[in-house]
Design an enzyme around this catalytic site. Structure first.
Site, mmCIF file in Angstrom:
data_model
loop_
_atom_site.group_PDB
_atom_site.id
_atom_site.type_symbol
_atom_site.label_atom_id
_atom_site.label_comp_id
_atom_site.label_asym_id
_atom_site.label_seq_id
_atom_site.Cartn_x
_atom_site.Cartn_y
_atom_site.Cartn_z
ATOM 1 N N ARG A 4 0.830 -1.279 0.108
ATOM 2 C CA ARG A 4 0.003 0.012 -0.200
ATOM 3 C C ARG A 4 1.060 1.070 0.081
ATOM 4 N NH1 ARG A 4 -4.837 -1.876 4.029
ATOM 5 N NH2 ARG A 4 -5.364 -3.815 2.996
ATOM 6 N N ARG A 26 2.386 0.481 10.544
ATOM 7 C CA ARG A 26 1.745 0.963 9.300
ATOM 8 C C ARG A 26 2.789 0.996 8.399
ATOM 9 N NH1 ARG A 26 -3.087 3.114 8.077
ATOM 10 N NH2 ARG A 26 -3.335 3.593 10.236
ATOM 11 N N GLU A 41 -6.232 -1.575 15.514
ATOM 12 C CA GLU A 41 -7.023 -2.666 14.400
ATOM 13 C C GLU A 41 -5.943 -3.342 13.993
ATOM 14 O OE1 GLU A 41 -8.055 -0.624 10.794
ATOM 15 O OE2 GLU A 41 -8.346 -2.347 9.694
ATOM 16 N N SER A 53 -10.111 -6.828 9.999
ATOM 17 C CA SER A 53 -11.264 -6.053 9.621
ATOM 18 C C SER A 53 -12.194 -7.044 8.624
ATOM 19 C CB SER A 53 -10.584 -4.799 8.616
ATOM 20 O OG SER A 53 -11.696 -3.801 8.589
ATOM 21 N N ARG A 66 1.233 -6.792 12.590
ATOM 22 C CA ARG A 66 0.569 -6.207 13.850
ATOM 23 C C ARG A 66 0.397 -7.166 15.067
ATOM 24 N NH1 ARG A 66 -3.772 -1.817 11.549
ATOM 25 N NH2 ARG A 66 -2.305 -0.196 10.334
#
Length: 423
Positions: free
Chosen positions: A260, A275, A347, A350, A389
RNA sequence: GGAGGGGUGGCUGAGCGGACGAAAGCACUGGUCUUGAAAACCAGCGAAGGGCGACCUUCCCAGGGUUCGAAUCCCUGCCCCUCCGCCA
């Protein structure tokens, strides 16, 4: 994508529902375009019909050995006129398609109202956040000996990481543990898929045309991108197919890197590996009958939770509010893991129900047992879990204050019997 | 990289300028027969869009072109198969 028929018939109602996301539809623009479309479509079809009958008469005359030249002359400039009208028709249709593809999925009625993260609604917690009798370190200071962010920066720039030795192994162990659990205990089929995909594939799952900035594009003639999530290649496995009802549900699990570019996230979560431009994820995807999709979302969310529970990581489940929903999702449940150093939930998974939104774009259907006609499938996916994560969560939650991390029992076999990491 | 052969409905596969949305088979659905099932026989059966409707339009890998007319001819791209070469 929204059902084009519904868009035409009830655009105001759809605009109303989409407004919950903070998105405003230009209803007037749409109605103008669609009015023009109707006119042009009628014209094109009438001209084509004329051409068709004229050509048939010529064929018949020729077969009968008659002179066809007066008939050919009578056709005149029909072709030119048809060409002009259909060019405009194509343009208008393209504009309508762009408009439709740019509309996000209307939120399900059960989605809480709100503009952003702060309006998300907590559904449940598992294990209260633990208290430490020392100041918990964050993952960067804890594992600095095995985490080389400078080397990564030298090679690829910011937001990449190099993991070494025990950290690299733990990362791999987590991945294997997750896949095995989903395959053995949750009934998923493991799939290995391409990490480079064509443009259409990303349109299918909804990343394109709107969010090109978030993707890494490949330089070359072929217009390809690195996948931002396994959802993209895995869900598209069933594009352009009509499945038999007996084949459903399909449950796939895949481990892939995700890429990303994170445009618009500069300055956010810059510390550590939370991130990244490149990260690993184990992703679950389900393809189900429409009537089963809400149950499937709960089930799949439970499968992601099972990983957190086996790892004994405190977490909570949160229903995303309308304003925080991703473009293609009708409803999303996020799982947030407790990070002691940050003293908050973050988070880690999801899980979303897309209803027929992706299926429509991908032309993914099944033959309904009742009607016998093809109908769109529903798609559901969720992380199970984001590996990087999870690595952070394990390090931070299992530290003992002396630089030692005690590994959860579930990972023992995957770590060759090792039960603690010392940094 | 070189040389050939292909891409047609859910599947297999025929058609190779005009009545072709497309033969045939399989699968599927309904019926006859049967206590029931199977078999056999009869019938139906692609998708998308538009119209209240009779019905109309589009789709034979994709995009261009030729033609009054293209599944069919030509060009480009993509994909698949066979053989040779090279390579992890």
């Amino acid at each position: 994508m929204i059902d084009p028929r519904r868009l035409r018939l009830e655009i105001r109602a759809i605009a109303e529902r989409v407004r919950r996301r903070g998105v405003e539809l230009d209803v007037g623009h749409f109605e103008k375009l669609d009015g023009r479309r109707k006119q042009l479509q009628a014209d094109v079809e009438r001209l084509r019909n004329e051409r068709r009958s004229a050509s048939k008469r010529i064929g018949a005359a020729k077969a009968a050995g008659e002179d066809i030249s007066p008939l050919v002359a009578a056709v005149g400039d029909l072709g030119t006129r048809l060409g002009a009208v259909s060019t405009e028709f194509d343009e208008v249709r393209q504009a309508l398609d762009d408009f439709a593809k740019g509309i996000p999925n209307p939120p399900d009625d059960s989605v809480p109202p709100g503009d952003g993260e702060d309006d998300n609604v907590e559904l449940r917690r598992w294990r209260e956040a633990p208290e430490f009798n020392f100041e918990p370190k964050d993952h960067v200071s804890l594992a600095s000996a095995s985490l080389d962010l400078e080397a990564a920066a030298k090679i690829s720039g910011a937001r990449f990481s190099v993991l070494k030795g025990p950290l690299a192994r733990l990362h791999r162990a987590l991945t294997q543990f997750m896949i095995d659990t989903h395959v053995r205990e949750h009934g998923y089929e493991e799939v290995y898929v391409p990490f480079v995909v064509d443009r259409d594939i990303l349109v299918g799952t909804g990343q394109l045309p709107k969010f090109e900035d978030d993707l890494f594009a490949i330089v070359g003639d072929r217009d390809q991108f690195l996948i931002p999530t396994a959802e993209v290649p895995v869900t598209n496995l069933i594009r352009d197919t009509i499945l038999n009802p007996g084949e459903l549900p399909l449950r796939f699990v895949a481990h892939t890197p995700c890429f990303r570019s994170e445009a618009g996230n500069y300055g956010k979560d810059t510390h550590g590996i939370f991130r990244q431009h490149q990260f690993e994820k184990v992703e679950m995807v389900q393809i189900v009958r429409p009537e089963d999709s809400w149950d499937a979302l709960d089930e799949l969310t439970g499968h992601a939770e099972a990983i957190l529970r086996k790892l004994e990581l405190p977490y909570r489940a949160v229903a995303l509010c309308a304003g925080d929903l991703g473009f293609a999702a009708a409803k999303t449940i996020d799982l947030e893991v407790w990070l002691p150093a940050e003293r908050r939930y973050r988070e880690i998974s999801s899980c979303s129900n897309f209803l027929d939104f992706q299926a429509r774009r991908m032309l993914a259907r099944y033959r309904s047992a009742d009607s016998g006609r093809p109908d769109y499938v529903h798609t559901i996916n969720g992380s199970g879990l984001a590996v990087g994560r999870t690595l952070i969560a394990v390090l931070e939650n299992y530290q003992d204050g002396t630089g030692v991390v005690h590994l959860p029992d579930a990972l023992r076999d995957y770590m060759g019997g090792i039960s603690r990491l010392e940094f």
